[in-house]
Write a protein that holds these residues in place. Structure first.
Motif, PDB file in Angstrom:
ATOM      1  N   VAL A  75       0.949  -1.201  -0.016  1.00 35.26           N
ATOM      2  CA  VAL A  75       0.058  -0.002   0.010  1.00 35.26           C
ATOM      3  C   VAL A  75       0.960   1.405  -0.038  1.00 35.26           C
ATOM      4  N   GLU A  76       1.836   1.214   0.869  1.00 38.96           N
ATOM      5  CA  GLU A  76       2.870   2.347   0.577  1.00 38.96           C
ATOM      6  C   GLU A  76       3.460   2.725  -0.468  1.00 38.96           C
ATOM      7  N   LYS A  77       3.398   1.843  -1.689  1.00 35.08           N
ATOM      8  CA  LYS A  77       4.084   2.026  -2.877  1.00 35.08           C
ATOM      9  C   LYS A  77       3.084   2.379  -3.885  1.00 35.08           C
ATOM     10  N   LEU A  78       1.912   2.551  -3.347  1.00 33.44           N
ATOM     11  CA  LEU A  78       0.958   2.912  -4.482  1.00 33.44           C
ATOM     12  C   LEU A  78       1.114   4.357  -4.959  1.00 33.44           C
ATOM     13  N   LYS A  79       0.642   4.409  -6.160  1.00 37.09           N
ATOM     14  CA  LYS A  79       0.922   5.748  -7.048  1.00 37.09           C
ATOM     15  C   LYS A  79      -0.205   6.709  -6.655  1.00 37.09           C
ATOM     16  N   ASN A  80      -0.326   8.088  -6.977  1.00 37.22           N
ATOM     17  CA  ASN A  80      -1.285   8.906  -6.954  1.00 37.22           C
ATOM     18  C   ASN A  80      -2.548   8.597  -7.697  1.00 37.22           C
ATOM     19  N   ASP A  81      -2.356   7.822  -8.789  1.00 38.69           N
ATOM     20  CA  ASP A  81      -3.232   7.413  -9.692  1.00 38.69           C
ATOM     21  C   ASP A  81      -4.164   6.062  -9.372  1.00 38.69           C
ATOM     22  N   THR A  82      -3.878   5.930  -8.103  1.00 40.82           N
ATOM     23  CA  THR A  82      -4.315   4.398  -7.588  1.00 40.82           C
ATOM     24  C   THR A  82      -5.290   4.629  -6.456  1.00 40.82           C
ATOM     25  N   ALA A  83      -6.364   3.755  -6.451  1.00 37.70           N
ATOM     26  CA  ALA A  83      -7.276   3.879  -5.066  1.00 37.70           C
ATOM     27  C   ALA A  83      -7.483   2.356  -4.668  1.00 37.70           C
ATOM     28  N   ILE A  84      -7.922   2.287  -3.297  1.00 40.33           N
ATOM     29  CA  ILE A  84      -7.984   1.216  -2.652  1.00 40.33           C
ATOM     30  C   ILE A  84      -9.465   0.823  -2.503  1.00 40.33           C
ATOM     31  N   LEU A  85      -9.920  -0.402  -2.487  1.00 46.48           N
ATOM     32  CA  LEU A  85     -11.399  -0.962  -2.281  1.00 46.48           C
ATOM     33  C   LEU A  85     -11.314  -1.873  -1.059  1.00 46.48           C
ATOM     34  N   LEU A  86     -11.522  -1.497   0.149  1.00 48.51           N
ATOM     35  CA  LEU A  86     -11.208  -2.507   1.052  1.00 48.51           C
ATOM     36  C   LEU A  86     -12.443  -3.302   1.418  1.00 48.51           C
ATOM     37  N   VAL A  87     -12.356  -4.460   1.022  1.00 48.49           N
ATOM     38  CA  VAL A  87     -13.798  -5.322   1.165  1.00 48.49           C
ATOM     39  C   VAL A  87     -13.736  -5.787   2.635  1.00 48.49           C
ATOM     40  N   LEU A  88     -12.957  -6.752   3.004  1.00 47.18           N
ATOM     41  CA  LEU A  88     -13.018  -7.286   4.489  1.00 47.18           C
ATOM     42  C   LEU A  88     -11.311  -7.344   4.838  1.00 47.18           C
ATOM     43  N   LEU A  89     -11.202  -7.349   6.176  1.00 43.92           N
ATOM     44  CA  LEU A  89      -9.776  -7.710   6.587  1.00 43.92           C
ATOM     45  C   LEU A  89     -10.009  -7.950   8.113  1.00 43.92           C
ATOM     46  N   PHE A  90     -10.394  -9.413   8.482  1.00 43.38           N
ATOM     47  CA  PHE A  90     -10.317  -9.697   9.963  1.00 43.38           C
ATOM     48  C   PHE A  90      -9.412 -10.706  10.184  1.00 43.38           C
ATOM     49  N   LYS A  91      -8.816 -11.385   8.945  1.00 40.56           N
ATOM     50  CA  LYS A  91      -7.715 -12.178   9.223  1.00 40.56           C
ATOM     51  C   LYS A  91      -6.833 -12.115   7.926  1.00 40.56           C
ATOM     52  N   ASP A  92      -5.464 -12.187   8.143  1.00 43.16           N
ATOM     53  CA  ASP A  92      -4.406 -12.090   7.020  1.00 43.16           C
ATOM     54  C   ASP A  92      -4.153 -13.333   6.747  1.00 43.16           C
ATOM     55  N   SER A  93      -2.953 -13.734   5.917  1.00 36.37           N
ATOM     56  CA  SER A  93      -2.715 -14.904   5.419  1.00 36.37           C
ATOM     57  C   SER A  93      -2.117 -15.879   6.348  1.00 36.37           C
ATOM     58  N   THR A  94      -1.410 -15.166   7.591  1.00 31.11           N
ATOM     59  CA  THR A  94      -0.902 -15.905   8.455  1.00 31.11           C
ATOM     60  C   THR A  94      -1.953 -16.379   9.810  1.00 31.11           C
ATOM     61  N   GLY A  95      -3.241 -15.924   9.480  1.00 26.06           N
ATOM     62  CA  GLY A  95      -4.398 -16.216  10.604  1.00 26.06           C
ATOM     63  C   GLY A  95      -4.455 -15.445  11.379  1.00 26.06           C
ATOM     64  N   LYS A  96      -3.634 -14.279  11.466  1.00 28.69           N
ATOM     65  CA  LYS A  96      -3.855 -13.424  12.475  1.00 28.69           C
ATOM     66  C   LYS A  96      -4.905 -12.497  12.441  1.00 28.69           C
TER      67      LYS A  96
END
Length: 729
Positions: A206-227
């Motif tokens: 996310v830190e490397k995204l350019k100004n012509d980009t946007a993020i759509l956050l759907v869901l984030l309750f667990k990451d790939s490690t299961g955290k």
């Protein structure tokens, strides 16, 4: 004392019987904002109903959701709820709903269930489990495409969209819905979908995204490690690392770093399901409450994030809400401002009202006098004769036009009655109308023919209405007269014009009629000439020649007589034979129809003698001639080689004599079907657009009938309906 105790016990039992128990089955844990907002909305609604007791069970399936866990949970609930009878079960989100469906017979037998917050709802699951009569609710439906369109409209220069999701049950369901949307919009912008990164690598991306980009956050309750993350933790970490706008689909992410979007609202879900619950608890059967398939979503945005990225929502969305918007002075002290303005406005209105009332009183007398003078001038200005009389029938006044009509002064009218001005039959008829009007307080329109003192005949329409006094009592009758003499004469002139417009076809018809007798006369003359030259001419041959010639000449003379009669205007209505009218038209047009290869059939369905109608005979023939001529010309223009049919049906019923003129020369175009009776409308280059208009005037205005046209299969049907007249049967 005994009776008193019984009454008290009965009252307590009654109150107990009226109390309602509701079980709220929550898929998640306390502190999870989404489900907490739903419960808060339900509790808020239930506070208005003292007889509802709400019990909440948290299933904690965000952390633990294995089949074994759910099975143990069912056993626990069975023991926990064994001695309790619930009137209603409310389930929040998919895990609780699936649990309620699976264990309904064991835990909630015969108990109605309302659901909310359900993604990808499948109605078949109710049918498979025989629960259709027990279940209803509110579907949670995220509108992905509208959010995609919103992002592109807010950021038209956008080149890339990063979608962040997790692999929870809801996340996987959302991925299924996202796939076709991603495929569709990948043609417009670059879309990257992520659901298998740990939080550390995700933040770096996310830190490397350019100004012509946007993020759509759907869901984030667990990451790939299961955290596991709370909704606050996940969005705050992404927000901290991001220099581009973050959009979301759920309202619980708002106020923690997302711009917003068309979000699914937990409060709206709770409000909708609680209203359904009240209906069920009030006795309405749950199968009578339809499932709310359209999720109550809202456009919600964070003021701080909009300002941070300079995004203008107003240009994109009409109806929306903004949180964190700074309050203006007016917003902060709205109540005080409203009270102050209300008091000032009230005092100002009172002052102005008092001043206006004083001025009004001064002007009333002058205004009344001016109004009386004005009314007198106004009524004299009208070209229509006007009079008004009291309920006894005595004239109270009139305008200048009425006095001129009767050739007397306005003062001479006052105090007189209708019998003093009009013939007895007209005066008697109007007296009956006046009595009926004063009983019904309605209006009336009638016609009369008036012979004036200078021997002019006037055709007049009389419009009458009752007027009331200030106390509501009947004052009398007002009459406005409309002289239509000139209009009637003009209409007759137009009818004659329409006849003249048909003259070309009529002359052609006469030429056809005269062709055979002229050929026959020519042959007979040649025979006489030959016999004379050869000295073989006999007296009997001359007599036969004279007889045959007279027959042919009489036939030709009759043709001219029919033509002359057609041109004469009918001055008054008479009873005439329909059959005879058609025969005279066929005398003129018969040969043309025959030589045009048209099969003419006349079906006359009346076995009680001659069928008579009441009206203007020559004008009626004009209508028949126009309709038959139009059908013939249409067929000739289309194809004169093939055989076509022209069918005329005449039949009689209780109300009308009906005539149908049917031809199979092809339909009239539907877009002009309702225009053909309009004046000057024509599809012919040399047409006047007058014939069918005058046909409508003659049938409907002059003979009080009806004329219409329609396409029936491949035929065109013109229908004339003429009302019966006494003595016409």
């Amino acid at each position: 004392m005994k009776k008193f105790l019984i009454t008290i016990l009965f009252f307590i039992n009654f109150l107990y019987a009226q109390s309602k128990e509701v079980l709220f089955l929550n898929s998640y844990h306390r502190g999870y904002k989404w489900s907490d907002d739903i419960i808060n909305a339900v509790e808020k609604e239930f506070k208005n109903h003292d007889n509802i007791e709400l019990t909440v069970l948290y299933m904690d399936t965000k952390r633990v959701g294995s089949p074994t866990y759910l099975e143990h949970l069912a056993k626990l609930y069975k023991e926990q709820l064994e001695n309790r009878k619930f009137d209603l079960v409310i389930s929040s989100d998919n895990n609780a709903f699936d649990f309620a469906v699976k264990y309904h017979k064991i835990l909630f037998k015969d108990t109605p269930v309302l659901f909310c917050g359900i993604n990808n709802f499948d109605k078949d699951i109710l049918k498979k489990n025989n629960l259709s009569q027990y279940v209803s609710g509110v579907i949670e439906q995220v509108d992905l495409e509208k959010n995609f369109r919103l992002i592109l409209n807010l950021q038209p220069e956008l080149k890339k969209l990063l979608i962040i999701n997790d692999k929870s049950k809801t996340g996987l369901a959302m991925k299924k819905d996202l796939d076709p949307i991603i495929k569709k919009y990948s043609k417009k912008i670059d879309i990257e979908y992520i659901d298998n990164m740990d939080i550390k690598h995700l933040k770096r991306k996310v830190e490397k995204l350019k100004n012509d980009t946007a993020i759509l956050l759907v869901l984030l309750f667990k990451d790939s490690t299961g955290k596991f993350f709370t909704y606050k933790q996940s969005v705050k970490q992404i927000r901290k690392a991001s220099e581009v706008p973050i959009y979301g689909l759920w309202d619980f992410y708002l106020d923690y770093g997302i711009v917003g979007g068309l979000v699914t609202s937990a409060l709206a879900q709770g409000e909708a399901v609680s209203k359904m619950a009240i209906k069920v608890l009030n006795g309405k059967k749950i199968e009578e409450i339809p499932i709310l398939k359209k999720s109550p979503n809202r456009y919600l945005f964070d003021y701080d994030e909009l300002k941070r990225f300079n995004l203008d929502v107003e240009k994109v969305v009409n109806k929306y809400e903004i949180i964190n918007k700074p309050h203006t002075f007016l917003q902060k002290y709205t109540k005080l401002v409203v009270i102050t303005i209300t008091i000032i406005a009230t005092l100002l209105i009172l002052v102005l009202a008092m001043r206006a009332n004083i001025q009004r009183r001064k002007l009333v007398e002058k205004a009344l006098q001016d109004r009386i003078k004005f009314d007198k001038v106004l009524i004299d200005t009208f070209p229509n004769p006007i009079y008004y009389k009291n309920k006894e029938g005595k004239f109270l006044g009139c305008n200048k036009a009425f006095s001129e009509l009767l050739n007397i002064s306005k003062t001479e009218v006052i105090g007189k009655t209708a019998k003093d001005f009009f013939p007895p039959e007209i005066a008697e008829k109007n007296g009956k109308i006046d009595k009926q009007l004063m009983q019904t307080l309605g209006t009336n329109t009638s016609e009369m023919t008036l012979h004036t003192l200078n021997n002019q005949m006037k055709h007049i329409i009389i419009n009458k209405a009752v007027y009331l006094n200030n106390d509501g009592s009947i004052g009398g009758i007002v009459c406005v007269m409309d002289d239509i003499t000139e209009r009637i004469q003009q209409k007759q002139f137009l009818i004659q014009q329409a006849k003249l417009a048909e003259m070309g076809d009529m002359i052609a018809a006469i030429a056809h009629q005269w062709n055979e007798p002229l050929v026959e006369l020519s042959a007979q003359v040649q025979d006489i000439q030959t016999s004379f030259i050869l000295n073989e001419l006999k007296d009997t041959q001359v007599e036969e020649f004279v007889t045959d010639s007279m027959i042919q000449l009489q036939y030709m003379s009759k043709t001219l007589s029919d033509f002359r009669n057609f041109l004469k205007p009918s001055t008054k209505k008479t009873l005439f034979s329909i059959r005879k009218a058609f025969e005279e038209i066929f005398e003129i047009l018969g040969k043309q129809i025959y030589y045009s290869n048209i099969d003419l059939k006349l079906n006359y369905e009346y076995d009680k003698g001659e069928l008579l109608i009441y009206g203007y005979e020559n004008e009626f023939k004009q209508v028949l001639l126009n309709l038959i001529n139009n059908a013939k010309n249409k067929i000739i223009e289309k194809d004169s080689q093939n055989k076509y049919n022209l069918i005329i049906n005449i039949f009689y019923d209780e109300n009308y004599t009906t005539i149908e003129i049917i031809d199979d020369g092809g339909n009239i175009e539907e877009d002009i079907l309702d225009k053909i009776f309009e004046p000057y409308f024509t599809t012919k280059k040399s047409g006047t657009g007058f014939g069918l208009y005058m046909a409508k005037v003659i049938i409907e205005d002059k003979m009080n009938g009806l004329i219409s046209v329609k396409n029936r299969d491949k035929n065109v049907v013109f229908t004339l309906k003429l009302p019966h007249h006494k003595g016409a049967q």
